[in-house]
Design a protein around this motif. Structure first.
Motif, PDB file in Angstrom:
ATOM      1  N   UNK A 298       0.776  -1.232   0.000  1.00  0.00           N
ATOM      2  CA  UNK A 298       0.000   0.000   0.000  1.00  0.00           C
ATOM      3  C   UNK A 298       0.805   1.276   0.000  1.00  0.00           C
ATOM      4  N   UNK A 299       2.137   1.168  -0.051  1.00  0.00           N
ATOM      5  CA  UNK A 299       3.006   2.348  -0.064  1.00  0.00           C
ATOM      6  C   UNK A 299       3.539   2.571  -1.479  1.00  0.00           C
ATOM      7  N   UNK A 300       3.373   3.785  -1.992  1.00  0.00           N
ATOM      8  CA  UNK A 300       3.866   4.152  -3.324  1.00  0.00           C
ATOM      9  C   UNK A 300       5.296   4.652  -3.186  1.00  0.00           C
ATOM     10  N   UNK A 301       6.229   4.054  -3.930  1.00  0.00           N
ATOM     11  CA  UNK A 301       7.644   4.376  -3.776  1.00  0.00           C
ATOM     12  C   UNK A 301       8.244   4.813  -5.113  1.00  0.00           C
ATOM     13  N   UNK A 302       9.145   5.776  -5.057  1.00  0.00           N
ATOM     14  CA  UNK A 302       9.884   6.170  -6.247  1.00  0.00           C
ATOM     15  C   UNK A 302      11.295   6.602  -5.863  1.00  0.00           C
ATOM     16  N   UNK A 303      12.162   6.658  -6.853  1.00  0.00           N
ATOM     17  CA  UNK A 303      13.572   6.969  -6.619  1.00  0.00           C
ATOM     18  C   UNK A 303      13.778   8.428  -6.271  1.00  0.00           C
TER      19      UNK A 303
ATOM     20  N   UNK B  93      15.796  -5.526  -6.196  1.00  0.00           N
ATOM     21  CA  UNK B  93      15.022  -6.477  -5.397  1.00  0.00           C
ATOM     22  C   UNK B  93      13.683  -5.891  -5.002  1.00  0.00           C
ATOM     23  N   UNK B  94      13.670  -4.608  -4.626  1.00  0.00           N
ATOM     24  CA  UNK B  94      12.408  -3.966  -4.267  1.00  0.00           C
ATOM     25  C   UNK B  94      11.473  -3.871  -5.470  1.00  0.00           C
ATOM     26  N   UNK B  95      12.043  -3.724  -6.664  1.00  0.00           N
ATOM     27  CA  UNK B  95      11.214  -3.716  -7.876  1.00  0.00           C
ATOM     28  C   UNK B  95      10.632  -5.106  -8.130  1.00  0.00           C
ATOM     29  N   UNK B  96      11.463  -6.136  -8.014  1.00  0.00           N
ATOM     30  CA  UNK B  96      11.015  -7.496  -8.313  1.00  0.00           C
ATOM     31  C   UNK B  96       9.894  -7.950  -7.375  1.00  0.00           C
ATOM     32  N   UNK B  97       9.931  -7.518  -6.120  1.00  0.00           N
ATOM     33  CA  UNK B  97       8.940  -7.996  -5.160  1.00  0.00           C
ATOM     34  C   UNK B  97       7.766  -7.024  -4.975  1.00  0.00           C
ATOM     35  N   UNK B  98       7.694  -6.006  -5.814  1.00  0.00           N
ATOM     36  CA  UNK B  98       6.612  -5.024  -5.707  1.00  0.00           C
ATOM     37  C   UNK B  98       5.263  -5.660  -6.040  1.00  0.00           C
ATOM     38  N   UNK B  99       4.210  -5.124  -5.435  1.00  0.00           N
ATOM     39  CA  UNK B  99       2.846  -5.552  -5.740  1.00  0.00           C
ATOM     40  C   UNK B  99       2.357  -4.920  -7.046  1.00  0.00           C
TER      41      UNK B  99
END
Length: 303
Positions: A205-210, A243-249
């Motif tokens: 439920x958290x939106x993340x960006x660089x 890794x955070x990209x690969x496991x993203x929902x």
């Protein structure tokens, strides 16, 4: 590749330094800095049923980029707006239009890289095309490029410059791999952006960006973060690893040309359930609602 020739663009009128010319007649000098060395800055704008979305923000970024490159002269916002207005009026445009705005250092007195050879002021090019958002809504496939995005110690991404060779090389890799675009890392190995867009990930439920260490200060990126804050959607700006990209929902790309586009596969890993996720859909709807009610009207109103 969704971008194709649009018959409505066959007789476009292009604006080069205030001269309105048919697309087949428009041109820049071989002595222009954009030709000589890619010495130019640019912005992409979108026309939504009359208004141009985030026009002032784009012009501010254009100006800050030109200042960073030490352009001796920069047209005022009102001068640029006037030329955009003339261009869209000449083409009879109102909706579904993408405008490529390019400002070069100008024409040189002789061939060479020295900016002191530029003695006639900048060149302003306004190219408006009938162009729908360029990405497939069902989901993009990305591969990670072998090329690293420059950091601020080499070529600061906060300068929105027209030297796109790094992006083009990454796009060639994506094409060769049968992917839609390429994900690019920064010199430290963290995710920067794709070859053409900012990129977001959703986890729990958290939106993340660089962070903007090795990616541009995207206007659409900033708009999405503002929408998150306005609608109580948790968000995070941070260094993000593959890794955070690969496991993203969920994952999605953002940019003026493509708006918000879902990413459903990265390096062969399916993201989420392989279809656009609920937060991606919600933010896309909120973005569409925003573009429908905000913008600067150039024709039939005051800028």
């Amino acid at each position: 590749m969704l971008q194709q020739f649009d018959e409505r663009n066959r007789d476009l009128i292009v604006n080069v330094n205030g001269k309105l010319l048919h697309r087949d007649e428009a041109g820049v000098s071989p002595f222009d800095s954009a030709v000589q060395g890619g010495d130019a800055v640019w912005e992409g704008l979108r026309l939504y049923d009359g208004p141009i979305f985030k026009l002032r923000e784009h012009l501010a970024r254009l100006r800050s980029s030109a200042l960073a490159l030490a352009f001796a002269e920069i047209p005022s916002d009102e001068e640029i707006i006037g030329e955009i207005r003339r261009t869209i009026v000449a083409n009879g445009m109102r909706d579904g239009v993408h405008i490529r705005l390019t400002l070069t250092r100008g024409v040189k007195v002789t061939s060479g890289m020295d900016p002191r050879l530029n003695q006639s002021g900048p060149t302003l090019i306004v190219l408006a095309e009938h162009k729908a958002p360029v990405y497939e809504r069902s989901g993009l496939r990305l591969i990670t490029s072998s090329l690293r995005r420059f950091g601020p110690d080499t070529l600061d991404p906060k300068i929105h410059h027209a030297n796109l060779l790094q992006s083009i090389l990454a796009k060639i890799e994506a094409n060769a791999a049968g992917a839609d675009d390429a994900l690019m890392l920064d010199p430290r190995g963290f995710i920067a952006e794709t070859n053409a867009t900012n990129v977001f990930f959703v986890r729990d439920g958290v939106v993340m960006t660089s962070r903007t260490v090795a990616c541009p200060e995207g206007i659409t990126r900033a708009t999405v973060l503002d929408l998150c804050a306005e609608h109580d959607i948790p968000s995070r700006v941070d260094d993000l690893s593959l890794t955070e990209a690969y496991r993203a929902d969920e994952a999605f790309c953002t940019g003026t040309m493509g708006e918000l586009a879902s990413v459903t596969e990265i390096d062969g890993r399916v993201i989420g359930d392989g279809s656009p996720g609920p937060l991606t859909k919600r933010l896309s709807d909120l973005y569409s609602e925003l573009t429908a009610r905000e913008g600067v009207v150039l024709v039939g109103g005051e800028a």
